[in-house]
Motif scaffolding. Structure first.
Motif, PDB file in Angstrom:
ATOM      1  N   LEU A  26     -42.802  21.881 -58.418  1.00  0.00           N
ATOM      2  CA  LEU A  26     -42.225  20.569 -58.108  1.00  0.00           C
ATOM      3  C   LEU A  26     -42.515  19.570 -59.218  1.00  0.00           C
ATOM      4  N   LEU A  27     -43.765  19.504 -59.652  1.00  0.00           N
ATOM      5  CA  LEU A  27     -44.153  18.521 -60.658  1.00  0.00           C
ATOM      6  C   LEU A  27     -43.537  18.837 -62.017  1.00  0.00           C
ATOM      7  N   GLU A  28     -43.431  20.105 -62.353  1.00  0.00           N
ATOM      8  CA  GLU A  28     -42.776  20.448 -63.615  1.00  0.00           C
ATOM      9  C   GLU A  28     -41.303  20.078 -63.566  1.00  0.00           C
ATOM     10  N   ALA A  29     -40.671  20.274 -62.435  1.00  0.00           N
ATOM     11  CA  ALA A  29     -39.248  19.959 -62.300  1.00  0.00           C
ATOM     12  C   ALA A  29     -38.986  18.459 -62.388  1.00  0.00           C
ATOM     13  N   LEU A  30     -39.818  17.668 -61.713  1.00  0.00           N
ATOM     14  CA  LEU A  30     -39.570  16.221 -61.650  1.00  0.00           C
ATOM     15  C   LEU A  30     -39.987  15.491 -62.922  1.00  0.00           C
ATOM     16  N   ASP A  31     -40.987  16.018 -63.633  1.00  0.00           N
ATOM     17  CA  ASP A  31     -41.431  15.404 -64.886  1.00  0.00           C
ATOM     18  C   ASP A  31     -41.723  13.912 -64.673  1.00  0.00           C
ATOM     19  N   ILE A  32     -42.641  13.611 -63.777  1.00  0.00           N
ATOM     20  CA  ILE A  32     -42.947  12.235 -63.382  1.00  0.00           C
ATOM     21  C   ILE A  32     -43.596  11.473 -64.534  1.00  0.00           C
ATOM     22  N   GLN A  33     -43.098  10.249 -64.763  1.00  0.00           N
ATOM     23  CA  GLN A  33     -43.573   9.380 -65.837  1.00  0.00           C
ATOM     24  C   GLN A  33     -44.151   8.084 -65.242  1.00  0.00           C
ATOM     25  N   CYS A  38     -41.194   6.993 -56.959  1.00  0.00           N
ATOM     26  CA  CYS A  38     -40.878   8.294 -56.383  1.00  0.00           C
ATOM     27  C   CYS A  38     -40.764   8.212 -54.865  1.00  0.00           C
ATOM     28  N   LEU A  39     -39.901   9.057 -54.324  1.00  0.00           N
ATOM     29  CA  LEU A  39     -39.813   9.230 -52.879  1.00  0.00           C
ATOM     30  C   LEU A  39     -40.121  10.678 -52.554  1.00  0.00           C
ATOM     31  N   SER A  40     -40.978  10.884 -51.576  1.00  0.00           N
ATOM     32  CA  SER A  40     -41.348  12.231 -51.163  1.00  0.00           C
ATOM     33  C   SER A  40     -41.260  12.352 -49.652  1.00  0.00           C
ATOM     34  N   PRO A 278     -33.411  -1.337 -52.770  1.00  0.00           N
ATOM     35  CA  PRO A 278     -32.483  -1.872 -53.776  1.00  0.00           C
ATOM     36  C   PRO A 278     -31.982  -0.769 -54.707  1.00  0.00           C
ATOM     37  N   ARG A 279     -30.716  -0.839 -55.064  1.00  0.00           N
ATOM     38  CA  ARG A 279     -30.122   0.154 -55.965  1.00  0.00           C
ATOM     39  C   ARG A 279     -30.888   0.191 -57.281  1.00  0.00           C
ATOM     40  N   GLY A 280     -30.999   1.395 -57.818  1.00  0.00           N
ATOM     41  CA  GLY A 280     -31.651   1.562 -59.106  1.00  0.00           C
ATOM     42  C   GLY A 280     -33.158   1.573 -59.051  1.00  0.00           C
ATOM     43  N   THR A 281     -33.736   1.640 -57.847  1.00  0.00           N
ATOM     44  CA  THR A 281     -35.197   1.610 -57.718  1.00  0.00           C
ATOM     45  C   THR A 281     -35.817   2.984 -57.915  1.00  0.00           C
ATOM     46  N   LEU A 282     -35.333   3.964 -57.185  1.00  0.00           N
ATOM     47  CA  LEU A 282     -35.989   5.270 -57.120  1.00  0.00           C
ATOM     48  C   LEU A 282     -35.499   6.191 -58.230  1.00  0.00           C
ATOM     49  N   SER A 283     -36.445   6.956 -58.783  1.00  0.00           N
ATOM     50  CA  SER A 283     -36.085   7.804 -59.928  1.00  0.00           C
ATOM     51  C   SER A 283     -36.526   9.260 -59.781  1.00  0.00           C
ATOM     52  N   LYS A 284     -37.390   9.566 -58.830  1.00  0.00           N
ATOM     53  CA  LYS A 284     -37.809  10.950 -58.605  1.00  0.00           C
ATOM     54  C   LYS A 284     -37.875  11.210 -57.104  1.00  0.00           C
ATOM     55  N   PHE A 285     -37.302  12.336 -56.679  1.00  0.00           N
ATOM     56  CA  PHE A 285     -37.192  12.643 -55.259  1.00  0.00           C
ATOM     57  C   PHE A 285     -37.734  14.051 -54.970  1.00  0.00           C
ATOM     58  N   ASN A 286     -38.755  14.122 -54.124  1.00  0.00           N
ATOM     59  CA  ASN A 286     -39.187  15.398 -53.552  1.00  0.00           C
ATOM     60  C   ASN A 286     -38.584  15.479 -52.158  1.00  0.00           C
ATOM     61  N   LEU A 287     -37.531  16.283 -52.018  1.00  0.00           N
ATOM     62  CA  LEU A 287     -36.783  16.336 -50.766  1.00  0.00           C
ATOM     63  C   LEU A 287     -37.138  17.543 -49.910  1.00  0.00           C
ATOM     64  N   SER A 288     -38.244  18.206 -50.244  1.00  0.00           N
ATOM     65  CA  SER A 288     -38.742  19.300 -49.417  1.00  0.00           C
ATOM     66  C   SER A 288     -37.621  20.322 -49.174  1.00  0.00           C
ATOM     67  N   ASP A 289     -37.406  20.694 -47.911  1.00  0.00           N
ATOM     68  CA  ASP A 289     -36.301  21.606 -47.595  1.00  0.00           C
ATOM     69  C   ASP A 289     -35.384  20.980 -46.540  1.00  0.00           C
ATOM     70  N   ILE A 290     -35.196  19.661 -46.632  1.00  0.00           N
ATOM     71  CA  ILE A 290     -34.493  18.944 -45.559  1.00  0.00           C
ATOM     72  C   ILE A 290     -33.051  19.400 -45.361  1.00  0.00           C
ATOM     73  N   ALA A 317     -35.504  17.271 -56.404  1.00  0.00           N
ATOM     74  CA  ALA A 317     -35.938  18.653 -56.266  1.00  0.00           C
ATOM     75  C   ALA A 317     -36.049  18.985 -54.790  1.00  0.00           C
ATOM     76  N   TYR A 318     -35.587  20.177 -54.422  1.00  0.00           N
ATOM     77  CA  TYR A 318     -35.697  20.624 -53.036  1.00  0.00           C
ATOM     78  C   TYR A 318     -35.552  22.139 -52.965  1.00  0.00           C
ATOM     79  N   TRP A 319     -35.928  22.677 -51.809  1.00  0.00           N
ATOM     80  CA  TRP A 319     -35.925  24.120 -51.587  1.00  0.00           C
ATOM     81  C   TRP A 319     -34.872  24.514 -50.565  1.00  0.00           C
TER      82      TRP A 319
END
Length: 363
Positions: A26-33, A38-40, A278-290, A317-319
């Motif tokens: 997950l962390l390699e995929a998202l490349d968090i800076q 982030c939303l998880s 607000p639009r443009g806020t979130l930049s990384k998403f861990n969406l689990s397997d929803i 990113a999600y499964w």
């Protein structure tokens, strides 16, 4: 979790006392800076905490289930007050009889709702055992595995081996008719629906549930290294023997602890929460397997909502466990798939029962 899933399943019980998704990929995929917000999906909180180790500006953990958020809240309290070994004791990663005592040191740091939740549950042998899914694995470990292999064979499986030796062991010692028979029975759609996951979670699954999971399990036992797999070790022994998930590794403890104030959590359906950001806020998403639990139409609508509100270049990113889900071609002008990278990351996925890992980027 989206509201369509809530309409079909009970989201008041504690389903997952651990996160059964590999934070390493997950962390390699998202490349968090550092500038990322982030939303998880919260679940038990493991991977939301793991994301903190990368030093983002903010991590928002979201869940409709107050029980899941109580798991996260107790973990946050543990990282604030306990040392690394005590955290492992509380979770149940190592043998201990101190879980109740450790909980009492944390109880007054919890909200009323979280303390009420945990006061009504046994803390021993560790909070990582408390969910319905973990109880399902306990039944497999205690009732089914003794019918398949003796303890010495299980211990041998978990020892580190060279790749060729691992494959030989699996083919000659592990992959017996009893293993295949009992696996197909216990991980059938009916058994998993009754004892592990909610039956509604299989609405969009076609074909044999057990056969699909068995294929990935074979990969985990013969290609990947069981000695490095905390998820497999917990399933077979009820502890983490020689490997830990990312958030529990000692080298990550202080990284997570120093960033705890950047974490917030909310109880809300995903689409409702997104409508307030607000639009443009979130930049990384861990969406689990929803999306596993959603129709293709709902999946497309939710992905479009995320893409329209996220920053340009945001990653999701999600499964997929059993139901194939990803952004359809009609959304590729908004969402770009990273198929090759996702497939490469999926190969060493230690949470081996997922059929696919998906990584996509907002255009």
């Amino acid at each position: 979790m989206p509201s369509e899933a809530a309409a079909q399943a009970d989201f008041t019980i504690l389903r997952y006392a651990q996160v059964w998704e590999d934070a390493d990929i997950l962390l390699e995929a998202l490349d968090i800076q550092p500038e990322d917000e982030c939303l998880s999906i919260a679940s038990a909180g493991d991977n939301a905490l793991a994301m903190l180790a990368k030093g983002p500006k903010r991590v928002i953990a979201l869940d409709m289930n107050a029980s899941q958020l109580a798991c996260l809240e107790l973990r946050v309290a543990a990282f604030r007050r306990l040392d690394h070994h005590e955290i492992l004791e509380l979770v149940g990663s190592v043998a201990s009889n101190r879980q109740q005592k450790l909980y009492e040191t944390l109880r007054h740091d919890l909200s009323h709702g979280a303390s009420k939740f945990w006061d009504g549950r046994p803390i021993t042998p560790g909070i990582g055992h408390a969910g319905k899914f973990e109880n399902y694995f306990r039944l497999f470990r205690e009732k089914v595995m003794p019918l398949i292999h003796p303890r010495r064979v299980i211990e041998e499986l978990l020892e580190s081996k060279e790749p060729a030796e691992r494959l030989k062991f699996y083919n000659e010692r592990w992959d017996t008719w009893r293993w295949r028979l009992m696996f197909h029975l216990f991980f059938s759609r009916a058994a998993m629906g009754a004892l592990g996951r909610d039956p509604s979670f299989f609405r969009y699954v076609e074909g044999s549930v057990a056969e699909k999971i068995l294929s990935r399990t074979c990969h985990a036992l013969s290609v990947l290294d069981p000695a490095s797999n905390p998820y497999l070790q917990w399933i077979l022994t009820g502890r983490h023997k020689t490997a830990l998930p990312f958030y529990l590794r000692e080298e990550n403890t202080d990284l997570i602890r120093k960033n705890l104030d950047r974490l917030e959590w909310h109880q809300a359906p995903l689409e409702d929460f997104l409508s307030r950001v607000p639009r443009g806020t979130l930049s990384k998403f861990n969406l689990s397997d929803i999306f596993e639990y959603l129709s293709p139409e709902t999946t497309e609508t939710l992905l479009r909502t995320i893409a329209e509100g996220a920053r340009s270049g945001a990653r999701m990113a999600y499964w997929n466990m059993l139901a194939p889900r990803c952004a359809p071609e009609g959304l590729h002008h908004q969402i770009r798939p990273h198929r090759e990278l996702a497939a490469r990351l999926h190969q060493p996925d230690k949470a081996f029962f997922y059929s696919a890992f998906v990584l996509e980027e907002v255009v």
